[in-house]
Scaffold this active site. Sequence first.
Site, mmCIF file in Angstrom:
data_model
loop_
_atom_site.group_PDB
_atom_site.id
_atom_site.type_symbol
_atom_site.label_atom_id
_atom_site.label_comp_id
_atom_site.label_asym_id
_atom_site.label_seq_id
_atom_site.Cartn_x
_atom_site.Cartn_y
_atom_site.Cartn_z
ATOM 1 N N TYR A 33 -2.293 -0.706 10.301
ATOM 2 C CA TYR A 33 -2.380 -1.003 8.873
ATOM 3 C C TYR A 33 -1.084 -0.620 8.165
ATOM 4 C CZ TYR A 33 -4.142 -0.969 4.068
ATOM 5 O OH TYR A 33 -4.311 -1.208 2.734
ATOM 6 N N SER B 298 0.855 -1.188 0.000
ATOM 7 C CA SER B 298 0.000 0.000 0.000
ATOM 8 C C SER B 298 0.886 1.230 0.000
ATOM 9 C CB SER B 298 -0.897 0.008 1.233
ATOM 10 O OG SER B 298 -1.575 1.241 1.369
#
Length: 590
Positions: free
Chosen positions: A473, A460
């Site tokens: 995350y 990501s």
Amino acid sequence: MSGTILVGARERRVRTGGIELCVAELGEPGRPTVVLVHGYPDSKEVWSEVAERLASRFHVVLYDVRGHGRSEAPVPLRGGFTLEKLTDDFLAVVDAVSPDRPVHLVGHDWGSVQGWEFATVRRTEGRIASFTSMSGPSLDHFGHWIKQRMSRPTPRRAAQLLGQGARSWYVYMLHTPVLPELAWRGPLGKRWPRLLERGEKLPAGGGYPTASLPEDAAHGAWLYRDNVRARLRRPRADAFAHVPVQLITPTGDAFLSERLYDDLERWAPQLVRRTLPARHWIPRTRPDQLASWITEFVTATEDPGPAPASTGTGKYADRFGGQLVLVTGAASGIGRATAFAFAEAGARVVAVDRDAAGAARTAEMARLIGAPQAWGACVDVSDEQAMEKLAAQVAAEYGVVDVLVNNAGIGLSGSFLDTTSEDWKKVLDVNLWGVIHGCRIFGRQMAERGQGGHIVNTASAAAYLPSKTLPAYSTSKAAVLMLSECLRAELASKSIGVSAICPGIVNTNITATARFAGVDEAEEKRRQERSSRLYGLRNFPPEKVAEAIVEAVVHNRAVVPVTPEAKGARWISRFAPGALRALAKLEPRL
């Protein structure tokens, strides 16, 4: 596989032109016959791994080209290796092993050079059903290719000529008198097996190359001397293939440029193109893929009925046709789009997700889009034993995975102090440990097979974009990014590529299922809806990420930011990290 040379082969001697050729056969004679012709400086044993895989479906025939292996050499050597005499040999073998049916011809290197001659001269018409060529052009086509670029030069054509000229350095050496023979019978012959292992990353052992290599290579120098200059100077104008042709091009071939085949449709109207990320000796490094493509091509030629509805026709169908691709998190979003992208390229697809119905729907759609086969599997990637079981089942039923896409992931937002240890465990179990399990289990299978592969890990932009609201995350994705970089370094020697994909803000349902730490259920629901609206307004489609994933595999890219914001953040993280740290301190509006 047995790891030995041509287990169970039946040998015979075929007399032609005053010499005897050694011919080996595997499989049932009543089945379609596939004739494998080796190149230089090999013997028929270069095909052993491919031949054993084909023998369950076909009557497989291999022979040592004159002067190689256990076939006799002509006397004198000069003038004994012309393409005309090699065609005589081929026809003698074919008449002996398949007198009543045309054969399917497969050639590598000089076996392919010969094959082009066999497939384009009139006297072989009706004796060949199809031709699969790899790493060896027609000398006639090559001659026309050179003349076209010399008669109408442009900077690009001049660069192509110079590039291929540099790759062909060994051809000039083989034209020198005596020296090649001395080298092969001396130090080069002794060192060649080790040079192949290092340069081509060939697996050691298996009886290849054979002990006859020094003499084979010395004799085979006359293949070049008897044919190359004469054909390049005066190429035939009628060198048109009278059979369907499958061209398999290894993209890492150090000896032949891919540009040599740019105009091949002119000479081979019934042409199927395939590309393979490998070096020159693909019969040894990619036997599984070659056997699969040869089987598919021969079967289609034997039964030329209507093509099945699900045949990959996408941009990279020549690259991924028939390969096995496994995608996790494939029930929706980026995973589903990625499964579809590989399906369009003709790959076989395994769609994996915790959502069994969603994985099954993805597999069903993949078959309609172009995958020759597709299967759904219900697996939680965080469960190591379940992943081990999946890998064993896939290998047993479908084969070793060629491309693995570790895409499954979950979202979690909230400050570090509000994120519980249980929250951390859930995120790391899926986002990090799920990737670790996939890389370790399927990556080991790829490495043990020894035929390369590719691993894609979905990271990501959060991996390099600090945020006070995404500590868990971001940490999981940063770990995936570094894991990918480390694996890329480790697995490069095994021809396994590793790519980390950093999508950015993409319109998927991850926002609708993401958890928000430190808030009650109602507030979490409100934030999920708000995030979904924002991602929907951004409306960057998962199909573009899937396209980037396919491109990453094709070009073996290391880190791939996808959206403009992901690319921008990647640039800033490298050249102005202080700016990102300052932005991370701002209070977000949720």
